[in-house]
Design a protein around this motif. Structure first.
Motif, PDB file in Angstrom:
ATOM      1  N   ALA A 201       0.972  -0.635   0.354  1.00 14.21           N
ATOM      2  CA  ALA A 201       0.143  -0.085  -0.271  1.00 14.21           C
ATOM      3  C   ALA A 201       0.936   1.067   0.203  1.00 14.21           C
ATOM      4  O   ALA A 201       1.971   1.142   1.156  1.00 14.21           O
ATOM      5  N   LEU A 202       0.487   2.210  -1.332  1.00 19.48           N
ATOM      6  CA  LEU A 202       1.596   3.655  -0.609  1.00 19.48           C
ATOM      7  C   LEU A 202       0.419   4.561  -0.919  1.00 19.48           C
ATOM      8  O   LEU A 202       0.455   5.670  -1.686  1.00 19.48           O
ATOM      9  N   PRO A 203       0.169   4.946   0.176  1.00 20.52           N
ATOM     10  CA  PRO A 203      -0.647   6.151   0.685  1.00 20.52           C
ATOM     11  C   PRO A 203      -0.184   7.373   0.245  1.00 20.52           C
ATOM     12  O   PRO A 203       0.300   7.487   1.359  1.00 20.52           O
ATOM     13  N   THR A 255       1.360  -1.715  -6.168  1.00 24.23           N
ATOM     14  CA  THR A 255       0.363  -1.287  -4.834  1.00 24.23           C
ATOM     15  C   THR A 255      -1.235  -1.297  -4.762  1.00 24.23           C
ATOM     16  O   THR A 255      -1.575  -0.453  -4.522  1.00 24.23           O
ATOM     17  N   GLY A 256      -2.005  -2.225  -5.889  1.00 25.98           N
ATOM     18  CA  GLY A 256      -3.406  -2.059  -5.377  1.00 25.98           C
ATOM     19  C   GLY A 256      -4.454  -1.864  -6.100  1.00 25.98           C
ATOM     20  O   GLY A 256      -3.734  -0.726  -7.020  1.00 25.98           O
ATOM     21  N   ASP A 264      -5.904   7.019   0.866  1.00 25.63           N
ATOM     22  CA  ASP A 264      -4.958   8.265   1.887  1.00 25.63           C
ATOM     23  C   ASP A 264      -4.524   6.843   3.803  1.00 25.63           C
ATOM     24  O   ASP A 264      -4.704   5.411   2.837  1.00 25.63           O
ATOM     25  N   ARG A 265      -4.169   8.008   4.104  1.00 28.62           N
ATOM     26  CA  ARG A 265      -3.260   6.744   5.306  1.00 28.62           C
ATOM     27  C   ARG A 265      -4.260   5.592   6.046  1.00 28.62           C
ATOM     28  O   ARG A 265      -4.048   4.476   5.755  1.00 28.62           O
ATOM     29  N   VAL A 277      -4.120  -6.478   2.648  1.00 22.22           N
ATOM     30  CA  VAL A 277      -2.538  -5.190   2.662  1.00 22.22           C
ATOM     31  C   VAL A 277      -1.636  -6.454   2.648  1.00 22.22           C
ATOM     32  O   VAL A 277      -1.692  -7.066   4.027  1.00 22.22           O
ATOM     33  N   GLY A 278      -0.148  -6.893   2.052  1.00 26.82           N
ATOM     34  CA  GLY A 278       0.776  -7.703   2.156  1.00 26.82           C
ATOM     35  C   GLY A 278       2.053  -7.048   2.991  1.00 26.82           C
ATOM     36  O   GLY A 278       2.320  -7.103   4.370  1.00 26.82           O
ATOM     37  N   MET A 279       2.474  -5.581   2.790  1.00 25.90           N
ATOM     38  CA  MET A 279       2.956  -4.094   3.109  1.00 25.90           C
ATOM     39  C   MET A 279       3.054  -3.236   3.656  1.00 25.90           C
ATOM     40  O   MET A 279       2.069  -2.644   2.425  1.00 25.90           O
TER      41      MET A 279
END
Length: 432
Positions: A201-203, A255-256, A264-265, A277-279
């Protein structure tokens, strides 16, 4: 951003749902009255997520204990939600009614306007010397400290142990945590092959894009500023970092389903607690959120470009004292606030990190509650780097990052151009 100063939550940990405003008034036990009594007005942010765990309880107890030892001082504490506290203080200052003490998100604009006491005008020597060095440095404007860190946090890479095991990301029968970006990419590819919805995940959405960005910049050997504390957002290292994100992470579908600039976070955290989410990079709040949902997870320092040690990102919320002719009383109260006992009473309640050496040692020695997991965050704090909060321009730069950084990793995006535009605007608004 000027005096409008929208919610500037450096920790990203305070609740947004609690619209609580509460004033706690404690008189000096009735023993001293009249002209000799001093009233300190304190404005603080609420770190609770409902009235039952509001920060008001902490401040009420703290003010009561202080007043017992200082009967000539009355303390009035107003606690506001993070969605309103910065603007409340800004309005008070504009009206010429600044509080004696404010515990909010940023201090640099008030310091630049000459409205704040310096720490050496307020604190006992032992109190001033007790601040952890990177936090004290982040509280300085032109090498003079005005901002006093109140609580801190660091960030770590969280990974879902079950998803890792199911995807075969193991070593010796245990989930294997990445150390380099190549490791991270390889793990994300295995998670994708195992049909994990969001391998990483890259918020980079508005909520906390400035934090996710800084973590990656530091891990790539760069940062927001250079060694001279001048903005270096468009450095070659930073450009290469975002080229990696664009090409190797986003470009390969790791990144999904939600594009990073719109993620968002908290949405990423929620997906992690659902096992989707894996990471992802997270702060201590995620400990409770994930544990409450039964997620088995590990935490390690964020992988770096080559596996070598790089500074982690630290964040802090700030305490400041306005020049209201109550310097002595304000200093006495702040000395009391920063005792190890009172520091750890607050940080342990909200799973945050202390900002003083004495508080650090007390937390590190603790074995109760979530202290074992918090120690992983704590270990990263002394060598961490913080936002350039001492720059009056930083809130505006942060807002620019929130609005535009997602474009750098979008398909066809240009990290060089996006970072250059942000850097140019930052330098233009940063007086030398």
């Amino acid at each position: 951003m000027g005096r409008s100063r929208s919610r500037n939550r450096y920790l990203g940990l305070a609740a947004t749902g609690a619209a609580l405003s509460l004033t706690v008034t404690l008189a000096g036990c009735g023993s001293v009255t009249g002209d000799n009594e001093v009233t300190l007005r304190v404005v603080a942010a609420d770190y609770g997520d409902n009235p039952s765990n509001s920060s008001a309880a902490y401040w009420k107890k703290l003010a009561g204990e202080f007043t017992k030892d200082h009967p000539g001082v009355k303390v009035e504490v107003s606690v506001y939600s993070w969605s309103e506290v910065d603007n409340k203080v800004a309005a008070m200052v504009k009206a010429g009614k600044a509080p004696d003490i404010a515990q909010i998100g940023a201090y640099a604009d008030y310091a630049a306007d000459g409205k704040l006491y310096t720490t050496d005008e307020l604190l006992a020597v032992q109190t001033e010397a007790d601040f952890l060095a990177p936090l004290a440095d982040a509280g300085k404007v032109k090498r003079v400290q005005y901002g006093m860190p109140f609580v801190a946090s660091t960030r770590l890479l969280f990974y879902n142990e079950k998803l890792f095991a199911d995807a075969g990301i193991t070593a010796g029968g245990r989930p294997w945590a990445p150390r380099t970006w190549a490791d991270l990419e390889a793990a994300a590819k295995k998670l994708k092959a195992a049909n994990v919805p969001t391998p990483f995940a890259l918020p980079l959405g508005r909520e906390e894009a400035q934090a996710e960005t800084m973590m990656w910049l530091l891990a790539g050997g760069g940062g927001y500023t250079d060694n001279e504390e001048q903005y270096a957002i468009d450095s070659p290292e930073n450009v290469k970092t975002f080229e990696f994100l664009r090409d190797r992470m986003v470009g390969q579908g790791l990144t999904g389903p939600v594009e990073p600039g719109k993620l968002d976070r908290q949405a990423a955290f929620d997906a992690f607690t659902r096992g989707e989410v894996g990471m992802l990079n997270g702060h201590p709040t995620l400990l409770k959120q994930a544990a409450a949902k039964g997620v088995r997870f590990g935490m390690v320092p964020m992988p770096t470009v080559d596996g070598s040690d790089k500074p982690s990102m630290g964040v802090a919320d700030w305490m400041m004292a306005f020049k209201n002719k109550h310097r002595k009383e304000t200093g006495l109260f702040l000395d009391f606030v920063y005792t190890a006992k009172n520091q750890t009473a607050f940080t342990s309640t909200y799973d945050l990190l202390p900002v003083t050496t004495s508080g650090y040692r007390a937390t590190n020695a603790s074995t109760g509650g979530n202290s074992a997991q918090l120690k992983t965050f704590l270990q990263a704090l002394p060598g961490s780097r913080l936002y350039p909060a001492g720059k009056k321009s930083w809130p505006g730069v942060s807002e620019d990052i929130k609005q535009n950084i997602g474009k750098a990793v979008a398909p066809g995006g240009s990290p060089d151009r996006v970072l250059s535009e942000i850097a140019t605007a930052a330098r233009a608004n940063d007086p030398r």
